[in-house]
Design an enzyme around this catalytic site. Sequence first.
Site, PDB file in Angstrom:
ATOM      1  N   ARG A 157     -39.175   9.981  10.045  1.00  0.00           N
ATOM      2  CA  ARG A 157     -39.849   9.200  11.090  1.00  0.00           C
ATOM      3  C   ARG A 157     -41.382   9.238  11.012  1.00  0.00           C
ATOM      4  O   ARG A 157     -42.059   9.030  12.021  1.00  0.00           O
ATOM      5  CB  ARG A 157     -39.433   9.675  12.496  1.00  0.00           C
ATOM      6  CG  ARG A 157     -37.966   9.492  12.818  1.00  0.00           C
ATOM      7  CD  ARG A 157     -37.680   8.080  13.283  1.00  0.00           C
ATOM      8  NE  ARG A 157     -36.271   7.906  13.537  1.00  0.00           N
ATOM      9  CZ  ARG A 157     -35.385   7.514  12.616  1.00  0.00           C
ATOM     10  NH1 ARG A 157     -35.776   7.225  11.391  1.00  0.00           N
ATOM     11  NH2 ARG A 157     -34.121   7.379  12.926  1.00  0.00           N
ATOM     12  N   SER A 234     -34.138   8.401  21.185  1.00  0.00           N
ATOM     13  CA  SER A 234     -34.280   9.849  20.972  1.00  0.00           C
ATOM     14  C   SER A 234     -35.660  10.294  21.440  1.00  0.00           C
ATOM     15  O   SER A 234     -36.661   9.867  20.876  1.00  0.00           O
ATOM     16  CB  SER A 234     -34.132  10.180  19.489  1.00  0.00           C
ATOM     17  OG  SER A 234     -32.878   9.732  19.046  1.00  0.00           O
ATOM     18  N   GLU A 329     -40.389  12.445  19.604  1.00  0.00           N
ATOM     19  CA  GLU A 329     -40.270  11.393  18.586  1.00  0.00           C
ATOM     20  C   GLU A 329     -41.064  10.165  19.038  1.00  0.00           C
ATOM     21  O   GLU A 329     -41.581   9.405  18.225  1.00  0.00           O
ATOM     22  CB  GLU A 329     -38.790  11.015  18.374  1.00  0.00           C
ATOM     23  CG  GLU A 329     -38.633   9.881  17.382  1.00  0.00           C
ATOM     24  CD  GLU A 329     -37.206   9.688  16.898  1.00  0.00           C
ATOM     25  OE1 GLU A 329     -36.534  10.678  16.538  1.00  0.00           O
ATOM     26  OE2 GLU A 329     -36.767   8.526  16.867  1.00  0.00           O
TER      27      GLU A 329
HETATM   28  C1  LIG Z   1     -31.945   2.682  23.856  1.00  0.00           C
HETATM   29  C2  LIG Z   1     -32.835   2.944  22.660  1.00  0.00           C
HETATM   30  C3  LIG Z   1     -32.280   3.140  21.401  1.00  0.00           C
HETATM   31  C4  LIG Z   1     -33.095   3.382  20.277  1.00  0.00           C
HETATM   32  N1  LIG Z   1     -32.512   3.571  19.065  1.00  0.00           N
HETATM   33  C5  LIG Z   1     -33.279   3.818  17.975  1.00  0.00           C
HETATM   34  C6  LIG Z   1     -32.682   4.028  16.694  1.00  0.00           C
HETATM   35  O1  LIG Z   1     -31.466   3.956  16.525  1.00  0.00           O
HETATM   36  N2  LIG Z   1     -33.506   4.286  15.641  1.00  0.00           N
HETATM   37  C7  LIG Z   1     -34.856   4.343  15.783  1.00  0.00           C
HETATM   38  O2  LIG Z   1     -35.550   4.594  14.788  1.00  0.00           O
HETATM   39  N3  LIG Z   1     -35.459   4.127  16.981  1.00  0.00           N
HETATM   40  C8  LIG Z   1     -34.706   3.866  18.076  1.00  0.00           C
HETATM   41  N4  LIG Z   1     -35.303   3.662  19.296  1.00  0.00           N
HETATM   42  C9  LIG Z   1     -36.762   3.745  19.416  1.00  0.00           C
HETATM   43  C10 LIG Z   1     -37.473   2.364  19.383  1.00  0.00           C
HETATM   44  O3  LIG Z   1     -36.595   1.328  19.701  1.00  0.00           O
HETATM   45  C11 LIG Z   1     -38.103   2.073  18.020  1.00  0.00           C
HETATM   46  O4  LIG Z   1     -39.035   3.070  17.689  1.00  0.00           O
HETATM   47  C12 LIG Z   1     -38.830   0.699  18.029  1.00  0.00           C
HETATM   48  O5  LIG Z   1     -39.118   0.319  16.713  1.00  0.00           O
HETATM   49  C13 LIG Z   1     -40.120   0.700  18.822  1.00  0.00           C
HETATM   50  O6  LIG Z   1     -40.612  -0.635  18.806  1.00  0.00           O
HETATM   51  P1  LIG Z   1     -41.431  -1.209  20.034  1.00  0.00           P
HETATM   52  O7  LIG Z   1     -41.813  -2.610  19.685  1.00  0.00           O
HETATM   53  O8  LIG Z   1     -40.676  -1.049  21.308  1.00  0.00           O
HETATM   54  O9  LIG Z   1     -42.703  -0.261  19.993  1.00  0.00           O
HETATM   55  P2  LIG Z   1     -43.524   0.322  21.246  1.00  0.00           P
HETATM   56  O10 LIG Z   1     -42.679   1.275  21.995  1.00  0.00           O
HETATM   57  O11 LIG Z   1     -44.135  -0.771  22.022  1.00  0.00           O
HETATM   58  O12 LIG Z   1     -44.639   1.140  20.474  1.00  0.00           O
HETATM   59  C14 LIG Z   1     -44.303   2.338  19.808  1.00  0.00           C
HETATM   60  C15 LIG Z   1     -45.515   2.826  19.014  1.00  0.00           C
HETATM   61  O13 LIG Z   1     -45.814   1.888  17.998  1.00  0.00           O
HETATM   62  C16 LIG Z   1     -47.132   1.381  18.167  1.00  0.00           C
HETATM   63  N5  LIG Z   1     -47.062  -0.041  17.828  1.00  0.00           N
HETATM   64  C17 LIG Z   1     -46.260  -0.997  18.372  1.00  0.00           C
HETATM   65  N6  LIG Z   1     -46.485  -2.169  17.775  1.00  0.00           N
HETATM   66  C18 LIG Z   1     -47.438  -1.945  16.833  1.00  0.00           C
HETATM   67  C19 LIG Z   1     -48.105  -2.771  15.897  1.00  0.00           C
HETATM   68  N7  LIG Z   1     -47.860  -4.074  15.797  1.00  0.00           N
HETATM   69  N8  LIG Z   1     -49.031  -2.196  15.069  1.00  0.00           N
HETATM   70  C20 LIG Z   1     -49.313  -0.873  15.149  1.00  0.00           C
HETATM   71  N9  LIG Z   1     -48.732  -0.046  16.041  1.00  0.00           N
HETATM   72  C21 LIG Z   1     -47.808  -0.590  16.872  1.00  0.00           C
HETATM   73  C22 LIG Z   1     -47.492   1.621  19.628  1.00  0.00           C
HETATM   74  O14 LIG Z   1     -48.901   1.733  19.809  1.00  0.00           O
HETATM   75  C23 LIG Z   1     -46.781   2.936  19.865  1.00  0.00           C
HETATM   76  O15 LIG Z   1     -47.549   3.989  19.343  1.00  0.00           O
HETATM   77  C24 LIG Z   1     -34.507   3.412  20.430  1.00  0.00           C
HETATM   78  C25 LIG Z   1     -35.075   3.202  21.711  1.00  0.00           C
HETATM   79  C26 LIG Z   1     -34.243   2.965  22.805  1.00  0.00           C
HETATM   80  C27 LIG Z   1     -34.866   2.730  24.153  1.00  0.00           C
END
Ligand SMILES: Cc1cc2nc3c(=O)[nH]c(=O)nc-3n(C[C@H](O)[C@H](O)[C@H](O)COP(=O)(O)OP(=O)(O)OC[C@H]3O[C@@H](n4cnc5c(N)ncnc54)[C@H](O)[C@@H]3O)c2cc1C
Length: 337
Positions: A157, A234, A329
Amino acid sequence: MTTTFADLTTMRVGGPIGRLHTPETIPEVVDLLHETTAAGDPLLVMGGGSNLIVGDVGWDGTVIKTASSEFDIDGEVVTAAAGVEWDHLVRTTVAEGLAGLEALSGIPGLVGGTPVQNVGAFGTVTSDVLASLSVYDRQTGALERWTPDRCGFGSHRQSVFKHSDRWVVVDVTYRLRRSDQSKPIGYAELAARLGIEVGGTAAPADVREAVLALRRGRGMILDPEDHDTWSVGSFFINPVLAEVPDSVRDCPRYPDAKGTKLPAAWLIERAGFPRGFGHDWGNGTVALSSRHALAVTNRGGATTSEVMKFAAHIREGVEACFGIRLGPECDLVNCSF
Ligand SMILES: Cc1cc2nc3c(=O)[nH]c(=O)nc-3n(C[C@H](O)[C@H](O)[C@H](O)COP(=O)(O)OP(=O)(O)OC[C@H]3O[C@@H](n4cnc5c(N)ncnc54)[C@H](O)[C@@H]3O)c2cc1C
């Protein structure tokens, strides 16, 4: 009314946002990045808020929530803007006969977030299929095209984007395969659901349906009615240790680029925190998911400081039991535990 992070994140906690922008095209994203960088305004870039927790004080600066929707499929090469919803991309590529993303079905968030923590599930990680990405460098103001070797993937990660606000992912290009078969399925639970042997393959559409069913069973598909999904997925990262202490002799272990990876869920449950723990702890607004010990969940009305107190309680319990300190995480902004 002021928008808060509680309105925009899947954990549904966090205070007010100073100035919120939701640019809908790549040029708008880049123009806004130029403007805020030149103005020296504190900037937070976010996508779906599914891996982000912000303090109750909120963010007194600019927030760019990407909503850019450009999306192109050229043969086996797929390019999507940071603001495209991740599962929309997965669903579309599977429907178009492309294999590669099906195991990542149902993960919340947007395309731009996928390289940040090298999103993964069921044996596939983003870096397996990443061809290149456009990155805006906030230090130089340059928009660059990167190949995956610059992204700092390797250990579980991790990437150069994590814990750094220098680079903003503007779009991502994935190289997929035009095939009616997935890659070999290494996860026993997924193989069993598909009715195949571990190491066998299946139609990508079937893999997607099986993954969605398994995720639903674990409360890992967002559902506003289901508090087990009011989370960041997570919360704690699986620790990677250079040496595994005797205290966790029985713990399953997996090789990692930086040592040995241990499942944080195993440590949490064995330290005395079963699934659902928390209903009778504190004021009951925060608890572990009843289906997944790694997910810290908002049971309704939680604040960020309550989430942090709860996480600290779990971390201390695990440390007291095994001498291993768990870290988050997810990204914590203006809060810590
Ligand atoms: C129910 C649930 C299940 C999940 N299952 C998984 C799983 O199976 N596997 C897994 O790996 N993750 C999982 N996640 C975590 C999450 O979905 C992932 O990490 C997802 O990719 C985050 O994307 P986001 O657009 O919501 O990012 P955000 O939460 O909006 O941002 C997360 C981080 O990324 C940065 N960021 C966002 N967009 C950009 C960009 N364009 N450029 C630079 N930085 C940026 C933000 O500043 C922040 O630091 C899960 C989450 C939930 C709620």
